[in-house]
Design a protein around this motif. Structure first.
Motif, PDB file in Angstrom:
ATOM      1  N   VAL A 145       0.803  -1.226   0.000  1.00 40.23           N
ATOM      2  CA  VAL A 145       0.000   0.000   0.000  1.00 40.23           C
ATOM      3  C   VAL A 145       0.837   1.278   0.000  1.00 40.23           C
ATOM      4  N   PRO A 146       1.830   1.442   0.894  1.00 41.21           N
ATOM      5  CA  PRO A 146       2.617   2.685   0.886  1.00 41.21           C
ATOM      6  C   PRO A 146       3.350   2.884  -0.438  1.00 41.21           C
ATOM      7  N   ASP A 147       3.656   4.128  -0.762  1.00 48.30           N
ATOM      8  CA  ASP A 147       4.242   4.466  -2.055  1.00 48.30           C
ATOM      9  C   ASP A 147       5.740   4.184  -2.116  1.00 48.30           C
ATOM     10  N   VAL A 148       6.393   4.109  -0.963  1.00 48.83           N
ATOM     11  CA  VAL A 148       7.842   3.872  -0.907  1.00 48.83           C
ATOM     12  C   VAL A 148       8.112   2.651  -0.043  1.00 48.83           C
ATOM     13  N   HIS A 149       8.901   1.723  -0.558  1.00 48.69           N
ATOM     14  CA  HIS A 149       9.302   0.541   0.206  1.00 48.69           C
ATOM     15  C   HIS A 149      10.821   0.541   0.321  1.00 48.69           C
ATOM     16  N   VAL A 150      11.321   0.600   1.549  1.00 47.76           N
ATOM     17  CA  VAL A 150      12.746   0.461   1.812  1.00 47.76           C
ATOM     18  C   VAL A 150      12.958  -0.941   2.359  1.00 47.76           C
ATOM     19  N   VAL A 151      13.624  -1.778   1.590  1.00 50.19           N
ATOM     20  CA  VAL A 151      13.814  -3.168   1.991  1.00 50.19           C
ATOM     21  C   VAL A 151      15.299  -3.418   2.229  1.00 50.19           C
ATOM     22  N   VAL A 152      15.600  -4.040   3.351  1.00 47.21           N
ATOM     23  CA  VAL A 152      16.981  -4.294   3.743  1.00 47.21           C
ATOM     24  C   VAL A 152      17.369  -5.707   3.327  1.00 47.21           C
ATOM     25  N   VAL A 153      18.472  -5.814   2.592  1.00 45.18           N
ATOM     26  CA  VAL A 153      18.944  -7.101   2.078  1.00 45.18           C
ATOM     27  C   VAL A 153      20.369  -7.335   2.566  1.00 45.18           C
ATOM     28  N   ALA A 154      20.587  -8.431   3.250  1.00 46.58           N
ATOM     29  CA  ALA A 154      21.938  -8.800   3.678  1.00 46.58           C
ATOM     30  C   ALA A 154      22.641  -9.546   2.548  1.00 46.58           C
ATOM     31  N   VAL A 155      23.924  -9.256   2.362  1.00 46.52           N
ATOM     32  CA  VAL A 155      24.667  -9.872   1.271  1.00 46.52           C
ATOM     33  C   VAL A 155      24.654 -11.390   1.382  1.00 46.52           C
ATOM     34  N   VAL A 170      10.471 -21.464   3.249  1.00 42.78           N
ATOM     35  CA  VAL A 170       9.544 -22.436   3.835  1.00 42.78           C
ATOM     36  C   VAL A 170       8.268 -22.396   2.989  1.00 42.78           C
ATOM     37  N   PRO A 171       7.938 -23.467   2.268  1.00 43.77           N
ATOM     38  CA  PRO A 171       6.817 -23.433   1.317  1.00 43.77           C
ATOM     39  C   PRO A 171       5.486 -23.023   1.932  1.00 43.77           C
ATOM     40  N   GLU A 172       5.297 -23.320   3.224  1.00 47.79           N
ATOM     41  CA  GLU A 172       4.011 -23.032   3.858  1.00 47.79           C
ATOM     42  C   GLU A 172       3.842 -21.558   4.213  1.00 47.79           C
ATOM     43  N   ARG A 173       4.885 -20.765   4.105  1.00 43.66           N
ATOM     44  CA  ARG A 173       4.790 -19.352   4.475  1.00 43.66           C
ATOM     45  C   ARG A 173       4.263 -18.530   3.295  1.00 43.66           C
ATOM     46  N   PRO A 174       3.618 -17.374   3.563  1.00 49.86           N
ATOM     47  CA  PRO A 174       3.109 -16.522   2.479  1.00 49.86           C
ATOM     48  C   PRO A 174       4.253 -15.759   1.811  1.00 49.86           C
ATOM     49  N   ILE A 175       4.570 -16.118   0.599  1.00 46.79           N
ATOM     50  CA  ILE A 175       5.733 -15.554  -0.081  1.00 46.79           C
ATOM     51  C   ILE A 175       5.318 -14.395  -0.991  1.00 46.79           C
ATOM     52  N   THR A 176       6.025 -13.284  -0.871  1.00 39.07           N
ATOM     53  CA  THR A 176       5.863 -12.144  -1.774  1.00 39.07           C
ATOM     54  C   THR A 176       7.157 -11.958  -2.542  1.00 39.07           C
ATOM     55  N   LEU A 177       7.062 -11.870  -3.865  1.00 41.96           N
ATOM     56  CA  LEU A 177       8.229 -11.695  -4.723  1.00 41.96           C
ATOM     57  C   LEU A 177       8.248 -10.269  -5.255  1.00 41.96           C
ATOM     58  N   ILE A 178       9.378  -9.589  -5.099  1.00 42.85           N
ATOM     59  CA  ILE A 178       9.516  -8.201  -5.541  1.00 42.85           C
ATOM     60  C   ILE A 178      10.647  -8.113  -6.550  1.00 42.85           C
ATOM     61  N   SER A 179      10.322  -7.689  -7.750  1.00 43.23           N
ATOM     62  CA  SER A 179      11.338  -7.485  -8.789  1.00 43.23           C
ATOM     63  C   SER A 179      11.239  -6.042  -9.272  1.00 43.23           C
ATOM     64  N   GLY A 180      11.762  -5.130  -8.480  1.00 43.04           N
ATOM     65  CA  GLY A 180      11.713  -3.714  -8.818  1.00 43.04           C
ATOM     66  C   GLY A 180      10.412  -3.068  -8.383  1.00 43.04           C
ATOM     67  N   PRO A 181      10.274  -1.762  -8.605  1.00 49.07           N
ATOM     68  CA  PRO A 181       9.034  -1.052  -8.257  1.00 49.07           C
ATOM     69  C   PRO A 181       7.850  -1.614  -9.028  1.00 49.07           C
ATOM     70  N   SER A 182       6.662  -1.446  -8.464  1.00 51.48           N
ATOM     71  CA  SER A 182       5.453  -1.905  -9.141  1.00 51.48           C
ATOM     72  C   SER A 182       5.269  -1.150 -10.449  1.00 51.48           C
ATOM     73  N   ARG A 199       5.549   2.595  -5.917  1.00 49.21           N
ATOM     74  CA  ARG A 199       6.197   3.098  -7.127  1.00 49.21           C
ATOM     75  C   ARG A 199       7.703   3.236  -6.948  1.00 49.21           C
ATOM     76  N   ASN A 200       8.144   3.299  -5.701  1.00 49.77           N
ATOM     77  CA  ASN A 200       9.556   3.525  -5.422  1.00 49.77           C
ATOM     78  C   ASN A 200      10.095   2.422  -4.515  1.00 49.77           C
ATOM     79  N   LEU A 201      11.111   1.717  -5.019  1.00 55.23           N
ATOM     80  CA  LEU A 201      11.739   0.656  -4.251  1.00 55.23           C
ATOM     81  C   LEU A 201      13.185   1.042  -3.956  1.00 55.23           C
ATOM     82  N   HIS A 202      13.540   1.083  -2.673  1.00 54.03           N
ATOM     83  CA  HIS A 202      14.906   1.373  -2.252  1.00 54.03           C
ATOM     84  C   HIS A 202      15.457   0.139  -1.552  1.00 54.03           C
ATOM     85  N   VAL A 203      16.568  -0.376  -2.051  1.00 51.46           N
ATOM     86  CA  VAL A 203      17.186  -1.576  -1.506  1.00 51.46           C
ATOM     87  C   VAL A 203      18.453  -1.187  -0.755  1.00 51.46           C
TER      88      VAL A 203
END
Length: 211
Positions: A145-155, A170-182, A199-203
């Motif tokens: 829902v929010p317009d900006v997503h800041v997602v933290v990724v460990a190397v 874990v297959p039973e968990r609700p998985i969301t896949l993000i490939s860039g901004p919507s 609209r804005n994805l910051h990694v």
């Protein structure tokens, strides 16, 4: 009988009449691929930038400073976070921090300027970030829902390909896949951003501290 029950009944009937499967579908996917950290990160950053995501590199000691800087650059004053997010990551943020829960109506999430979450695993080859609803990632609505997503990724959570990434989920968990901004394309093939998510994805890509 409801429409749902009718459809399920027809599916059961079709499965009963269907002939037995003669052979199993081969699942011999290529797995176990590795690359040095520098090469994996370079590949991932190339994919993310191509998707129009913003990538911010930092070391193990400065994720909080980087997150605070990013939130300042996007003008965020009200930020949503999942309940299990590392509190130290927002120590420098001076705005309002809203801890999300199932009790918060989804429409209220639109009032947030940004959301900050962690991630489970990331595929360098496709530039895809996986969230699994863990306490530091939260429910799916918070990241859509929010317009900006800041997602933290460990190397060390970055894998080379999709099979290697899926093996860490874990297959039973609700998985969301993000490939860039919507983004999507309208009928005239014009790119439209923000239709199905931020609209804005910051990694924020960082090394984990050594224990």
């Amino acid at each position: 009988m409801s429409a749902r029950e009718t459809i399920l009944s027809r599916i059961r009937d079709a499965q009963t009449l269907a002939p037995p499967v003669a052979q199993q579908v081969p699942r011999g996917y290529r797995t176990g691929r590795t690359l040095p950290d520098a090469e994996r990160v370079e590949l991932l950053v190339d994919r993310l930038v191509d998707y129009k995501a913003h990538v911010h590199r930092c070391d193990a000691a400065t994720p909080a400073e980087t997150i605070t800087r990013v939130l300042g650059e996007v003008g965020a004053r009200r930020v949503g976070v999942p309940g299990g997010l590392d509190e130290a990551w927002l120590t420098g943020f001076v705005g309002d921090v809203v801890v999300d829960s199932a009790d918060v109506p989804a429409p209220e999430l639109a009032e947030l300027d940004a959301v900050v979450t962690a991630s489970t695993v990331t595929c360098a080859e496709t530039g895809t970030i996986f969230l699994d609803g863990s306490p530091d990632q939260g429910r799916r609505a918070l990241t859509l829902v929010p317009d900006v997503h800041v997602v933290v990724v460990a190397v060390d959570s970055v894998e080379v390909g999709v099979p290697e990434s899926l093996a860490r989920l874990v297959p039973e968990r609700p998985i969301t896949l993000i490939s860039g901004p919507s983004a999507t394309s309208d009928i005239e093939l014009e790119r439209v951003e923000g239709v199905h998510g931020p609209r804005n994805l910051h990694v924020v890509l960082h090394d984990r501290p050594r224990l």
